[in-house]
Write a protein that holds these residues in place. Sequence first.
Motif, PDB file in Angstrom:
ATOM      1  N   ALA A  95       0.834  -1.209   0.000  1.00 62.60           N
ATOM      2  CA  ALA A  95       0.000   0.000   0.000  1.00 62.60           C
ATOM      3  C   ALA A  95       0.862   1.251   0.000  1.00 62.60           C
ATOM      4  O   ALA A  95       0.580   2.228  -0.715  1.00 62.60           O
ATOM      5  N   GLY A  96       1.940   1.236   0.810  1.00 60.34           N
ATOM      6  CA  GLY A  96       2.841   2.382   0.838  1.00 60.34           C
ATOM      7  C   GLY A  96       3.512   2.600  -0.502  1.00 60.34           C
ATOM      8  O   GLY A  96       3.698   3.737  -0.954  1.00 60.34           O
ATOM      9  N   GLY A  97       3.899   1.498  -1.163  1.00 63.49           N
ATOM     10  CA  GLY A  97       4.513   1.614  -2.489  1.00 63.49           C
ATOM     11  C   GLY A  97       3.554   2.188  -3.514  1.00 63.49           C
ATOM     12  O   GLY A  97       3.933   3.014  -4.349  1.00 63.49           O
ATOM     13  N   ILE A  98       2.282   1.765  -3.457  1.00 61.48           N
ATOM     14  CA  ILE A  98       1.292   2.286  -4.411  1.00 61.48           C
ATOM     15  C   ILE A  98       1.013   3.760  -4.140  1.00 61.48           C
ATOM     16  O   ILE A  98       0.819   4.557  -5.074  1.00 61.48           O
ATOM     17  N   ASP A 123      -4.316  -0.776 -18.717  1.00 62.28           N
ATOM     18  CA  ASP A 123      -5.263  -1.370 -19.663  1.00 62.28           C
ATOM     19  C   ASP A 123      -6.040  -2.536 -19.058  1.00 62.28           C
ATOM     20  O   ASP A 123      -7.001  -3.021 -19.660  1.00 62.28           O
ATOM     21  N   SER A 124      -5.610  -2.983 -17.867  1.00 58.73           N
ATOM     22  CA  SER A 124      -6.173  -4.235 -17.347  1.00 58.73           C
ATOM     23  C   SER A 124      -6.742  -4.134 -15.940  1.00 58.73           C
ATOM     24  O   SER A 124      -7.406  -5.069 -15.491  1.00 58.73           O
ATOM     25  N   LEU A 125      -6.492  -3.038 -15.225  1.00 60.94           N
ATOM     26  CA  LEU A 125      -6.922  -2.944 -13.835  1.00 60.94           C
ATOM     27  C   LEU A 125      -8.039  -1.916 -13.676  1.00 60.94           C
ATOM     28  O   LEU A 125      -8.076  -0.908 -14.385  1.00 60.94           O
ATOM     29  N   ASN A 126      -8.947  -2.196 -12.748  1.00 57.81           N
ATOM     30  CA  ASN A 126      -9.985  -1.230 -12.416  1.00 57.81           C
ATOM     31  C   ASN A 126      -9.799  -0.754 -10.975  1.00 57.81           C
ATOM     32  O   ASN A 126      -8.885  -1.184 -10.274  1.00 57.81           O
ATOM     33  N   HIS A 127     -10.694   0.127 -10.544  1.00 55.77           N
ATOM     34  CA  HIS A 127     -10.594   0.737  -9.218  1.00 55.77           C
ATOM     35  C   HIS A 127     -10.570  -0.320  -8.118  1.00 55.77           C
ATOM     36  O   HIS A 127      -9.744  -0.272  -7.196  1.00 55.77           O
ATOM     37  N   GLU A 128     -11.455  -1.316  -8.199  1.00 54.78           N
ATOM     38  CA  GLU A 128     -11.540  -2.339  -7.159  1.00 54.78           C
ATOM     39  C   GLU A 128     -10.269  -3.191  -7.098  1.00 54.78           C
ATOM     40  O   GLU A 128      -9.822  -3.582  -6.014  1.00 54.78           O
ATOM     41  N   GLN A 129      -9.666  -3.482  -8.253  1.00 59.59           N
ATOM     42  CA  GLN A 129      -8.448  -4.299  -8.264  1.00 59.59           C
ATOM     43  C   GLN A 129      -7.280  -3.556  -7.631  1.00 59.59           C
ATOM     44  O   GLN A 129      -6.466  -4.157  -6.911  1.00 59.59           O
ATOM     45  N   VAL A 130      -7.180  -2.256  -7.886  1.00 64.17           N
ATOM     46  CA  VAL A 130      -6.114  -1.476  -7.254  1.00 64.17           C
ATOM     47  C   VAL A 130      -6.347  -1.395  -5.749  1.00 64.17           C
ATOM     48  O   VAL A 130      -5.408  -1.530  -4.947  1.00 64.17           O
ATOM     49  N   MET A 131      -7.619  -1.207  -5.330  1.00 65.17           N
ATOM     50  CA  MET A 131      -7.934  -1.182  -3.909  1.00 65.17           C
ATOM     51  C   MET A 131      -7.573  -2.507  -3.245  1.00 65.17           C
ATOM     52  O   MET A 131      -7.083  -2.552  -2.113  1.00 65.17           O
TER      53      MET A 131
END
Length: 291
Positions: A95-98, A123-131
Amino acid sequence: ADFTRTIEKLILGAHHPVIGFISEGFNIKIHHRDQLFNITANQAFSLDGSFAHDIVNDDEDHAAVIYLITKHPNYTKLKPGRQGGEKKSDSIDIAGGIDKIRQYRSDRPDHLIAIKHLADLTDSLNHEQVMKLMRIKRGSSVIYWEKIEDLLAATGISMDEFLLWCRRQEKSTFSMATAGTRASIDYSAYHGVKIYSCVPPNSRNEFFCGEILIEPQGSRPGKNWERKDNAMVAIYVEEGEIELTMGIRRSPLTLLKGESVYFDGNLGYMLRNPGQVQAKGFFVASPGIVF
């Protein structure tokens, strides 16, 4: 580069050294995130090309002249990679890295871009995947490295740098050569040739670079220089003219002010100043030259 304003986000996209030399300019600032370096004429610096830097000329009245030297990466072979054993470290804070990525991609140093904005860059990630990535706890045995690699590829961050961010261990990306560390090398055997080295520390000996001065010698030939290590050489003429003879039984090539040449140093070469005034240029060799 001859500029009066700013070179923004100078980045090569690979861990190659980028060497710079300030030929003209007295108020140059180099920014890397929250770090600021002041540099002036006749100084050289080295950057890690994988990290973004801004170069600013704060002199409103005079343009700066900067030589930039690097090797062109093979981008087709570059891909974020991870080192063996990295996944087992309980010190990794994903999380700190992101959050550092969000800060890096922001236009304001004190502001993080929205997670949705970050996801939209891929091109492959959405909001929920990043969360979901940001909810990974320290020491977790499940880390979605493929998704992290997609995120890094979309934002121009190397895996090496991301892991440093996750550990809060950012490495130094900048070194500088001052007047006190520049060597003056006088080659009397080469008929009036002097080179003022400007190789900065931490350049990994991949390059030799420096200002070259050649006194006018009329018809006197210079001694042949021949490299034995597959070296390539570049010469740029700032003032006067430089005559270059490469190999055996080849016609000399005369370079005038503003002209440059790039050639194989293993052919052997001779340098001569056919003019009536001192010639001045910039000399680069790779790998680092040892006379």
